[in-house]
Design an enzyme around this catalytic site. Structure first.
Site, PDB file in Angstrom:
ATOM      1  N   SER A 116      41.039 -11.933  -7.757  1.00  0.00           N
ATOM      2  CA  SER A 116      40.760 -10.612  -7.180  1.00  0.00           C
ATOM      3  C   SER A 116      40.803 -10.622  -5.641  1.00  0.00           C
ATOM      4  O   SER A 116      41.312  -9.660  -5.043  1.00  0.00           O
ATOM      5  CB  SER A 116      39.423 -10.070  -7.699  1.00  0.00           C
ATOM      6  OG  SER A 116      38.397 -11.022  -7.591  1.00  0.00           O
ATOM      7  N   ASP A 180      32.220  -8.968 -11.106  1.00  0.00           N
ATOM      8  CA  ASP A 180      32.939  -9.731 -12.131  1.00  0.00           C
ATOM      9  C   ASP A 180      32.218 -11.058 -12.392  1.00  0.00           C
ATOM     10  O   ASP A 180      32.730 -12.131 -12.073  1.00  0.00           O
ATOM     11  CB  ASP A 180      34.375  -9.960 -11.601  1.00  0.00           C
ATOM     12  CG  ASP A 180      35.242 -10.717 -12.580  1.00  0.00           C
ATOM     13  OD1 ASP A 180      34.913 -10.730 -13.780  1.00  0.00           O
ATOM     14  OD2 ASP A 180      36.251 -11.293 -12.139  1.00  0.00           O
TER      15      ASP A 180
END
Ligand SMILES: C[S@@+](CC[C@H](N)C(=O)[O-])C[C@H]1O[C@@H](n2cnc3c(N)ncnc32)[C@H](O)[C@@H]1O
Length: 311
Positions: A116, A180
């Protein structure tokens, strides 16, 4: 919110065994990272600067020839099935921004996969900023080494949940939070709910993306519905501001490795639901690893949905 608040403090002691290198590029990353890229592209549509906050950042990028990836080549059934695929137009609309990055990193065959932070680093503009939190000691050093020369990106070895409280609202007042976590802690959903509620109360216009597995579908639904109920009834959110997208590659009740996962998005781009609905049937079929695969995209949860989640 009726979700899962345990009151227990997060436990980091013996844990922190999770290494995303074993999973990078798998089906769950396909969904999470393509949604992340779409949300960032949407932010890029306006000139005003924005900030990305990634509370559980990992190491930024993954070597698919590493011993971890070789021992657990989950990427082969994720990005591996897509990188050279001939994508129908609606699927290109969903996967295009993320796949462009993967292709850019791999001009001579797939060897590396962007986490990410790398997706954010490659999509933000000169005036935008990224704040990365990673608690694992060695991983935070790897992450810092990767971005220390990029003045747009700040790396902190810090508990992302605690950091989030002090990082929102960012001074740009526009942007995105990705949460996350590794789900090593059995109370992870409770910690996530607590962090999210605190942050959303301070920054109701930010876009928030939370990843959660579907290992326990009941717990995931309870989290989603509890969050939606709190946002709608107590924070006056319109139901359209809460979207969830889930993908499962075989029967969710099957034993063994992760079969399903997805994201909940608060304040999604208004086109995101349609983009996902149009692409997910093809994606689920292409990534399937057995019978019982499927997907769901739910926007605008109704009172009935919320009732179903109670109890
Ligand atoms: C699922 S991985 C992140 C993957 C990354 N977001 C991506 O998409 O490329 C979760 C990461 O969170 C880190 N972590 C665990 N607990 C944390 C915490 N409380 N705060 C910050 N990082 C944490 C783990 O070391 C691990 O690297």
């Amino acid at each position: 919110m009726q979700v899962v608040a345990s009151g227990a403090a997060p436990r980091y002691s013996a844990a922190m065994n999770y290494r995303h290198a074993f999973h990078a590029g798998n089906f769950a990353d396909v969904l999470k990272h393509s949604v992340l890229a779409l949300c960032l592209e949407h932010l890029n549509a306006k000139p005003k600067p924005y900030r990305v906050i990634d509370t559980h950042a990992g190491i930024g990028g993954y070597d698919l020839a590493s011993s971890e990836a070789e021992r657990s080549p989950e990427w082969k059934d994720g990005i591996g099935r897509l990188i050279d695929a001939d994508l129908p137009e609606p699927v290109q609309a969903m996967l295009g921004p993320w796949l462009d990055i993967v292709r850019e990193m791999n001009p001579d065959g797939i060897k590396a996969y962007p986490g990410s932070p790398e997706i954010a680093a490659r999509l933000i503009r000169e005036e935008d900023r990224v704040h990365l939190c990673e608690l694992h000691e060695a991983d935070s050093v790897t992450l810092d080494n990767r971005y220390r020369r990029d003045a747009r990106i700040k790396v902190e070895r810090r508990d992302g949940y605690k950091a989030l409280k002090s990082l929102v609202p960012p001074k740009e007042k526009r942007g995105l939070v990705l949460i996350d976590p590794p789900f090593e802690d059995r109370d992870e959903l409770a910690h996530m709910a607590e962090a999210v509620m605190g942050a959303l109360a301070k920054w109701p216009t930010g876009t928030f993306i939370f990843w959660r597995s579907l290992k326990n579908l009941w717990a995931a639904d309870r989290f989603d519905n509890g969050l939606a109920e709190w946002l709608i009834s107590e924070k006056d959110f319109e139901p359209e501001k809460i979207l969830r997208a889930d993908l499962w590659i075989r029967d969710l009740a099957s034993e063994g490795k992760l079969a399903g996962a997805g994201v909940v998005i608060i304040n999604p781009p208004f086109t995101l639901e349609e983009t996902l609905v149009n692409a997910m049937p093809w994606l689920a079929e292409t990534l399937a690893q057995g019978n019982g695969y499927g997907w769901r995209v739910d926007g605008g949860l109704t009172e009935d949905d919320l009732d179903e989640g109670e109890g």
